[in-house]
Design a protein around this motif. Structure first.
Motif, PDB file in Angstrom:
ATOM      1  N   LEU A  13       0.844  -1.190   0.000  1.00  0.00           N
ATOM      2  CA  LEU A  13       0.000   0.000   0.000  1.00  0.00           C
ATOM      3  C   LEU A  13       0.884   1.247   0.000  1.00  0.00           C
ATOM      4  O   LEU A  13       0.671   2.194  -0.741  1.00  0.00           O
ATOM      5  N   ALA A  16       2.436   1.647  -3.261  1.00  0.00           N
ATOM      6  CA  ALA A  16       1.478   2.146  -4.235  1.00  0.00           C
ATOM      7  C   ALA A  16       1.303   3.647  -4.057  1.00  0.00           C
ATOM      8  O   ALA A  16       1.281   4.407  -5.016  1.00  0.00           O
ATOM      9  N   GLY A  20       2.496   6.373  -6.611  1.00  0.00           N
ATOM     10  CA  GLY A  20       1.664   7.441  -7.149  1.00  0.00           C
ATOM     11  C   GLY A  20       2.365   8.778  -7.010  1.00  0.00           C
ATOM     12  O   GLY A  20       2.351   9.597  -7.914  1.00  0.00           O
ATOM     13  N   ILE A  23       5.458   9.093  -9.345  1.00  0.00           N
ATOM     14  CA  ILE A  23       5.175   9.209 -10.776  1.00  0.00           C
ATOM     15  C   ILE A  23       5.042  10.670 -11.171  1.00  0.00           C
ATOM     16  O   ILE A  23       5.520  11.079 -12.210  1.00  0.00           O
ATOM     17  N   LYS A  24       4.407  11.466 -10.303  1.00  0.00           N
ATOM     18  CA  LYS A  24       4.042  12.814 -10.728  1.00  0.00           C
ATOM     19  C   LYS A  24       5.226  13.679 -11.160  1.00  0.00           C
ATOM     20  O   LYS A  24       5.182  14.248 -12.237  1.00  0.00           O
ATOM     21  N   GLU A  26       7.949  12.755 -12.234  1.00  0.00           N
ATOM     22  CA  GLU A  26       8.481  12.167 -13.469  1.00  0.00           C
ATOM     23  C   GLU A  26       7.692  12.667 -14.678  1.00  0.00           C
ATOM     24  O   GLU A  26       8.262  13.046 -15.698  1.00  0.00           O
ATOM     25  N   VAL A  27       6.367  12.681 -14.484  1.00  0.00           N
ATOM     26  CA  VAL A  27       5.520  13.140 -15.578  1.00  0.00           C
ATOM     27  C   VAL A  27       5.773  14.610 -15.835  1.00  0.00           C
ATOM     28  O   VAL A  27       5.908  15.047 -16.967  1.00  0.00           O
ATOM     29  N   ASN A  86       0.047  16.234 -22.061  1.00  0.00           N
ATOM     30  CA  ASN A  86      -0.992  15.215 -21.970  1.00  0.00           C
ATOM     31  C   ASN A  86      -2.037  15.327 -23.067  1.00  0.00           C
ATOM     32  O   ASN A  86      -3.005  14.592 -23.076  1.00  0.00           O
TER      33      ASN A  86
END
Lengths: 355, 425
Positions: A13, A16, A20, A23-24, A26-27, A86
């Motif tokens: 958990l 995860a 999450g 990831i941000k 990185e994006v 995006n």
């Protein structure tokens, strides 16, 4: 034993959650440097766009572009919703972009759009080879499929034609059964605009109506009957072909590429005495054909690597040229002069002008 | 009353008849459902079985260094993209006599898949020592040739109606007579991503996309679901609030999956700006969908654990938490896992929510992580079913067979866990 499981699940958990979180950034970082072209749009152009994308990916060092099939309207909506990472770089459309969509794009900062014409697509009305080829006129098509039809004395009546013979005494005495795509489909839009309206206009008083009451004209010409004579068969054209084989009396409406691939089992009806052949559609003498397009964000051309090269591949002789690989996939290519004209305007990235 | 009197009575005969009738109704119901299942499976297998084989053509390729790598750089990227067409054409004209004209050469080249030259490139890049030598190589045949070899093109109908012309068939016959054309096991189907050419298309990309989505889904839904269930069942007081939550969870389990897709689109993509078309977002959306299933299954398992176990632990001085985590949850774990697996199996077959978050896309590259763009197995089936090329018909069914195999495997896992670990009281 249980503690391990709990620990594991808590860790997962946590992972995860962190995942999450990780990831941000990185994006955010990659928003400056996305290295893969994103394409959305029409399901009719999808087979052609994917073919070019695949060839482009295999023959260059760039990544293969991602092509999403969202429908023309959905694609343009995504395309015009913003400039960033995006949002897609290219959208395919089986119709031309509308002025309202250009405005929407401009509102979101997308001022320069490059329009690319892909080629042509014919819409065919086909039946099984087990029965005879039909010879229809646009007027027959309109009378057989419209919700309201002229009653012969300048008024309208609900469409009560049950057989093709009712529509036109020269046609066979078979029940009218036509399977076509649902209203969300671009093929349906084009069919309604080209075939239905084309047949509708053959009545002089309706043609006159266009000038006086455009709304009434449109609703009369563009509304398909809702009884058992027109069957909405879903977006899947393969399914329509299968259903035609099961029911030799029915006609199906779908794109030319499906007719070409299934020529052993179905045949296209002639419309206004023109059979739906490659040459007839390319020349423009087959009445139900439309142009296919895609649109590119000019701002992204220098941001996302490969867009220029993708355009070069798409406009190359071996792809969209008269004997290119897209023609083998069922695209009706432009004639050489038109192809050359589009090629030069696309490669110099001339921005779209709606007239 | 003695038996013999009963059995002769009229009413008894009726009772027996009723029982017999009911048994037959039951048998018929089972028979009909099995018949449906057999019909569905046999239709899919009948259509899909041929896709597990792929026609290949053997050619003696002369890996001429002068054509492939004139600069002798041995750069793998250059070797991959070198021009192999003249070499392949040369080998083809060695086998098939009388092709000299350009048009004929182009036509005979079409017997091979467009991907054949890429395969050659990969092979040379892998072992550059092959340059300058000659070797017999099995190359992918085009989809049309493949369909013909599988008996799906009737050579007797008029030539205009076939994409494969008489001339092509003549050439195939020549290849056949030399044993150069054969159906082999279709490895491409399991080793590559999507492609526009049926013979080059595979499900590996989609399968890995599905795996990553399910991984994310599991990592989120399992701990959240279990913790929610344990808290609601063991700790929470029964009051209006918990009733309200329970009703909502039950409702959530019945919400159509497309709604979760819309939610994913507006929250994860538009608000949190997570990357579109990725297993990360797909997994999160699927986890929202599986969460209620896991919670409901876990709660009913927890409820089935006898109160006496809790009482015994509490009686021996264990705390509430010790009782729950040392005794109740371990006993419930197999059941919870079963519920989770069944929920995940449902998630594996889902397309509708993925439609909204951009996973219905043409993606050639195999995803390497949860933030790479990917599709999933059911989406791949959907995309292939919609393709005009005839070769995709059998591949669609083959992909369905693979998806069904995964689903059956997951369900068997659930059954095994239940049988193996479940305790009865």
């Amino acid at each position: 034993m249980f503690k391990k499981i709990l620990l594991l699940s808590l860790i997962t958990l946590g992972l995860a959650a962190c995942g999450g979180g990780d990831i941000k950034p990185e994006v955010a970082a990659s928003s400056e440097s996305r290295d893969q072209i994103k394409i959305v749009g029409s399901s009719t152009v999808y087979p052609f766009a994917t073919t070019v994308a695949e060839n482009f990916g295999r023959s260059t060092l760039f990544k293969t572009p991602i092509v999403e099939s969202t429908g023309s309207g959905g694609g343009l909506k995504l395309f015009c919703s913003g400039l960033g990472d995006n949002h897609p770089d290219i959208t395919n459309a089986s119709r031309r972009i509308k002025a309202s969509e250009v405005e929407r794009c401009a509102e979101n900062g997308i001022d320069d759009i490059v329009e690319v014409k892909v080629g042509y697509d014919g819409i065919v009305m086909a039946n099984s080879r087990k029965s005879n080829q039909m010879n229809l006129s646009l007027k027959d098509v309109f009378l057989a499929l419209a919700k309201d039809v002229p009653d012969g004395s300048g008024g309208l009546k609900p469409n009560n034609y049950k057989t093709w013979k009712d529509v036109n005494p020269n046609l066979i005495n078979n029940k009218i059964e036509v399977m076509g795509p649902p209203p969300t489909s671009g093929t349906r839009d084009a069919f309604v605009e080209l075939a239905m309206e084309g047949g509708c206009k053959t009545f002089d008083w309706i043609k006159a109506l266009k000038k006086t009451d455009k709304q009434a004209y449109k609703s009369l010409c563009h509304t398909i009957r809702e009884d058992e004579h027109f069957i909405e068969a879903g977006e899947n054209d393969n399914l329509i072909v299968q259903k035609l084989n099961a029911n030799p009396n029915a006609l199906g409406i779908f794109g030319f590429s499906f007719l070409e691939q299934n020529a052993d089992s179905v045949q296209g009806s002639t419309i206004n005495a023109m059979p739906p052949t490659f040459d007839n559609i390319a020349e423009g003498s087959y009445p139900v054909s439309r142009s296919l397009y895609f649109y590119v964000k000019k701002d992204n051309v220098n941001k996302v690597p490969g867009i220029n090269e993708y355009l070069v591949e798409f406009m190359s002789e071996r792809a969209s040229g008269p004997d290119g690989y897209l023609a083998e996939k069922g695209l009706i290519p432009m004639n050489p002069d038109e192809h050359l004209k589009w090629k030069s305007s696309v490669l110099s990235l001339e921005p779209l002008m709606l007239n | 009353m003695p038996d013999y009197i009963l059995s002769t009575s009229n009413r008894m005969a009726k009772r027996h008849a009723r029982e017999k009738r009911f048994k037959w109704y039951g048998r018929m119901a089972i028979f009909i459902s099995i018949a449906f299942l057999v019909f569905m499976f046999s239709a899919i297998i009948f259509r899909g079985a041929s896709a597990f084989q792929q026609t290949k053509i053997a050619l003696d390729i002369n890996f001429s260094e002068a054509i492939i790598d004139p600069s002798s750089s041995r750069d793998p990227e250059l070797l991959k993209r070198a021009n192999y067409k003249p070499i392949v054409l040369q080998s083809l004209s060695n086998v098939i006599p009388g092709i000299t004209e350009r048009r004929d050469r182009n036509r005979v080249y079409k017997l091979l898949s467009a991907g054949a030259v890429f395969d050659l490139g990969e092979q040379v890049a892998e072992e550059p020592n092959i340059l300058g030598k000659s070797k017999k190589v099995w190359l992918l045949a085009s989809s049309e040739v493949d369909l013909f070899m599988k008996g799906k093109i009737d050579p007797n109908i008029s030539e205009d109606l076939r994409r494969l012309k008489d001339r092509d068939i003549k050439w195939i016959k020549i290849l056949q007579s030399e044993g150069r054309i054969k159906k082999k096991f279709n490895t491409t189907l399991f080793s590559s991503g999507d492609s526009r050419e049926p013979e080059m298309a595979g499900i590996l990309g989609a399968a890995i996309g599905s795996f990553f989505s399910l991984l994310v889904c599991f990592l989120i839904a399992f701990p959240l679901g279990i913790l929610t269930a344990v808290y609601l069942e063991e700790y929470a007081k029964k009051n209006f609030l918990t009733d309200f939550i329970e009703v909502n969870i039950n409702n959530l389990a019945a919400v159509p999956s497309i709604v979760f897709g819309l939610l994913g689109l507006s929250i994860f993509l538009n608000f949190f700006n997570l990357p579109r078309s990725t297993p990360l977002v797909g997994g999160i959306v699927l986890s929202l969908m599986t969460l209620p299933t896991i919670i409901i299954a876990s709660r009913s398992i927890l409820r089935s654990i006898p109160q006496s176990i809790r009482d015994a632990a509490l009686g021996l001085g264990a705390s509430k938490t010790q009782t729950t985590f040392h005794h109740v949850v371990p006993l419930a774990m197999p059941g919870m896992l079963t519920g989770t697996i069944l929920g995940m199996a449902r998630a594996l077959g889902e397309t509708a929510p993925l439609l909204m978050i951009g996973m219905v896309a043409f993606i050639v590259d195999i995803p390497k992580g949860i933030t790479d763009v990917a599709t999933s197995l059911p989406v791949q089936i959907f995309l292939w079913a919609d393709s005009p090329e005839k070769g995709f018909v059998e591949r669609t069914s083959a992909a369905i067979i693979v998806l069904l195999a995964f689903l059956i495997l997951m369900n068997l896992c659930a059954v095994y866990l239940r049988k193996r670990l479940e305790r009865r009281w």
